[in-house]
Design a protein around this motif. Sequence first.
Motif, short mmCIF file in Angstrom:
data_model
loop_
_atom_site.label_atom_id
_atom_site.label_comp_id
_atom_site.label_asym_id
_atom_site.label_seq_id
_atom_site.Cartn_x
_atom_site.Cartn_y
_atom_site.Cartn_z
N GLN A 182 24.96 -18.56 -25.22
CA GLN A 182 25.52 -17.49 -26.22
C GLN A 182 27.25 -17.83 -26.00
O GLN A 182 27.71 -17.60 -26.49
N LEU A 183 27.40 -17.31 -24.56
CA LEU A 183 29.24 -17.71 -24.42
C LEU A 183 29.17 -18.68 -25.31
O LEU A 183 30.91 -18.26 -25.75
N PHE A 184 28.87 -19.74 -25.00
CA PHE A 184 30.27 -20.89 -25.76
C PHE A 184 29.28 -21.27 -27.99
O PHE A 184 29.62 -22.80 -27.49
N GLN A 185 28.98 -20.21 -28.10
CA GLN A 185 28.62 -21.04 -29.52
C GLN A 185 29.57 -20.53 -30.75
O GLN A 185 30.17 -19.49 -30.50
N GLU A 186 29.73 -20.56 -31.59
CA GLU A 186 30.19 -20.38 -32.44
C GLU A 186 29.85 -19.36 -33.90
O GLU A 186 30.45 -19.16 -34.59
N ASN A 187 28.48 -19.23 -33.65
CA ASN A 187 27.85 -18.20 -34.13
C ASN A 187 27.46 -17.15 -33.75
O ASN A 187 26.41 -17.77 -32.65
N ARG A 188 27.25 -15.53 -33.54
CA ARG A 188 26.40 -14.79 -33.10
C ARG A 188 25.47 -14.31 -33.91
O ARG A 188 24.14 -13.91 -33.19
N PHE A 189 25.13 -14.99 -34.95
CA PHE A 189 23.81 -14.65 -35.32
C PHE A 189 22.94 -16.37 -35.48
O PHE A 189 23.75 -17.78 -35.39
N SER A 190 22.02 -16.27 -36.34
CA SER A 190 21.17 -17.88 -36.38
C SER A 190 20.78 -17.82 -37.80
O SER A 190 21.03 -16.31 -38.55
N GLY A 191 20.32 -19.09 -38.29
CA GLY A 191 20.80 -19.52 -39.32
C GLY A 191 22.43 -19.04 -40.21
O GLY A 191 22.76 -19.50 -39.61
N ARG A 192 22.01 -19.46 -42.03
CA ARG A 192 23.27 -19.27 -42.21
C ARG A 192 23.58 -18.67 -42.89
O ARG A 192 24.82 -19.14 -44.12
N ASP A 193 23.08 -17.12 -43.57
CA ASP A 193 23.13 -16.55 -44.30
C ASP A 193 24.35 -15.18 -43.74
O ASP A 193 25.08 -15.11 -44.12
N ARG A 194 24.75 -15.74 -41.97
CA ARG A 194 25.32 -14.79 -41.70
C ARG A 194 26.31 -15.55 -40.78
O ARG A 194 25.81 -16.01 -39.97
N VAL A 195 27.73 -15.22 -41.00
CA VAL A 195 28.87 -16.01 -40.09
C VAL A 195 29.69 -14.58 -39.68
O VAL A 195 30.66 -14.20 -40.34
N GLY A 196 29.34 -14.68 -38.32
CA GLY A 196 29.92 -13.22 -37.52
C GLY A 196 31.69 -13.52 -37.69
O GLY A 196 31.65 -14.59 -36.89
N ASP A 197 32.10 -12.83 -37.88
CA ASP A 197 33.30 -12.79 -37.97
C ASP A 197 34.23 -12.06 -36.13
O ASP A 197 32.92 -11.04 -35.35
N THR A 198 34.94 -13.25 -35.25
CA THR A 198 35.49 -12.49 -33.84
C THR A 198 37.18 -12.55 -33.68
O THR A 198 37.46 -14.23 -34.76
N GLU A 199 36.82 -12.56 -32.90
CA GLU A 199 38.38 -12.94 -31.72
C GLU A 199 37.75 -13.07 -30.58
O GLU A 199 37.16 -11.77 -30.01
N GLN A 200 37.41 -13.70 -30.19
CA GLN A 200 36.34 -13.83 -28.29
C GLN A 200 37.35 -14.92 -27.66
O GLN A 200 37.87 -16.10 -27.87
N VAL A 201 37.37 -13.87 -26.46
CA VAL A 201 37.27 -15.46 -25.03
C VAL A 201 35.97 -15.37 -24.33
O VAL A 201 35.68 -13.72 -23.86
#
Length: 765
Positions: free
Chosen positions: A535-554
């Motif tokens: 998960q360190l280098f994934q673009e979405n913290r959710f699986s599937g396509r119904d949710r895209v997590g908002d974030t600003e992270q390093v």
Amino acid sequence: MISMAALTFTSMHNPLSPKPATLIPRRLPQMVLGIGLLASNNSWAIESWALCHRWPTAEFPSSTIPKAQAPTQLTADSSQGKQDQSLVLSGNVVVERPYERLLADEVTYFQTENRVNATGNLRFETPDLRVDGQSGRINLDNDSGEFTETQYYLLSHHGRGESDRILMLNPEVTVLKHASYTTCDPGDEDWVLRASTVTLDQGSGMGSAWNMYLSFQGLPFFYFPYINFPITDERKTGVLPPSIGTSRTNGTDIAIPIYLNIHPQLDATITPHNYTTRGLQWVNEIRYLTHYGKGKIGAEYLDDQTTRTTRTLNHFEHAGAFAPNWTSDINYSRVSDKDYFHDFSSSLSTTSTSQLERHVKVNHSFVAANLMAQAQDYQTVDDTIPYSARPYRRLPQVALTADTSPVDWFRYGVNSEWVRFHEQDHLNGERFDLATYASLPMENAAGFFIPKLTLRHTDYQLEKENNPLPDRSPYRNISTLSLDSGLFFERDMNFFGSSLLQTFEPQLFYLYTPYRDQSLIPVFDSSTVSFSSAQLFQENRFSGRDRVGDTEQVSLSLTSRFLQQDDGFERFRTTVGQIYYLRDRKVSLGGDVLDTTTNTDAILEAEAKLTRNLSLRGDLLWNTAYDTITKRYIKLQHRASNREIVNIAYREQGNRVTAPGSVTKEIDAAALWPLNPRWSLIGRRYHSLPDDRTLEKLFGVEYESCCWAFRAVRRAVYTPDSVTPQNGALRYSWYLQLELKGLTGIGDRIETLMEDTVVGYKAAK
């Protein structure tokens, strides 16, 4: 004048000589004796013939000359011609052609009959066959002949035997009179197969035997007045080795598979499986192979005397290609009740099955793209699971993915999907999702920097029934920016006299996704993902396509390796990493909930190769907010070979501070260990510490000799109670197997059990 080139010999036909595999690419009966016994291969034990004495071998010089055109070489201490146009060779006679050799004290060649007689210490050899006898004759015109009082060795199959006479009627038909066969060492007949007459027809690929019986340790084992069997890899209808077992819930069970060779591309196995406490179960399987693919159809049926119900399991699977770049995949299963796998499966993973997936899938591959269409369904095995917790059916789903790099420094692609979701008493509807992305990868041996921009559009068309949402056509547009970078450093070092190469590999990953209100969008297939190093280098913290997590992270990770300079062997590797949030997150699976945590758990992964055979691995998650370890995994493994394995693992997961009652702790220890070349032990104990419950335990023993092996395993698997799962019990089973090497195995196929039990063990396929 006698022409030496006229002396040609034809070897006796090998009754076990292999032929190219037939159309169905899976292990099938290689030799069926009588109504049938399956030739088997041992996988648990050491190399099959390692405990045997050295057997005779025959070496031949290589030759590219066809046998029919090659001259025959004759050598002897003396020779004498006679008026009847015969030639008598005496003393250490050797008659040799490419890959054939005849040795005897005396050989007489009759020129008018083109026949050879040999007497005294006769030996006939090919690379795979050796025949020793008192006398023999060969007619060189029709390749017929006879050997008497023989001992023979089938070198490629580690088989040997005796026969009063071996008659070669022609190049394809051989008859053995009063013959025996075993794979045991000379002077040892722990098991032996005997018959009054054996006929081997190489042309038809079939053999037959009269008055055949098999004895083990001097005791008669099987008897058949007449049998026929294949002498090649061709399949043959017959009875496969039976399996015998016992368990506390099923009683004694005996299964006798009946194999039907219907067609070169079609076969079937019908297995009556009798349980003393439940009744007769029929387990049937049909396999097929066509130009468009292969598959199998399975059906199991039982009138259960214990539950007074009819219990079934049906299964169908197909995989193939029906056109260039087109593939198909079909999988269907249905079971009658939720306890079926509990009662009739010995696998811990199978007994916990709650969903059976069914799908029909078609794929088409392009140069840099792939098109997939499928219909997907599930059977919920446990009817008590509420509908709200059951997965949606995809009826249908179409996905198109493409990824291309027109130049080295630019890359773009598309990931799109249209799917219709349906499930009883659920909100149903359609979803279209289109994600396009572009990146500018910059990579070399010292490091990499990859900026990437993703634009996503998602559109829904929802049905009116069971719809609590105000909008039946919600949509979402959102973009994601990521910057992935890393460096590679290395240095030479010396550690206790060993020359090592140490690497230092930092990686920095920046991710920005703006907030979009998604609370009025349904959740069809999204879920939260357990945090791990992936998960360190994934673009979405959710699986599937119904949710895209908002974030600003390093995300920051540091990896270091220690490699041996001479052969690159990795002695030690460790990785530490963590995600740091630069702003709060709002998007969740339900309504928007503000997440103000500033970082994820810290990850530590390490593995040390203490020796070539001994390794220690550890994974750890540390919750810095509560200063507590939320996951521990430690594993010590010794693996010197496929039969010398020891695994000791400890697992702990859960937050002791926020949810102390949900923390799981498990110990899993398993071993496969040889006490000496003949005796081996296997054992496993899988235990849950908080409730002091054994999930699985097993103990087994194996004895192996040169030509046979015996294995016995007792296993207990925890089975939850159908009404109150917390009050389950261990289900005990026995597994027994007797293997007559090179002939048959009788009992359970324990190799599959070994793979389930001992991590690192791989059975021969």
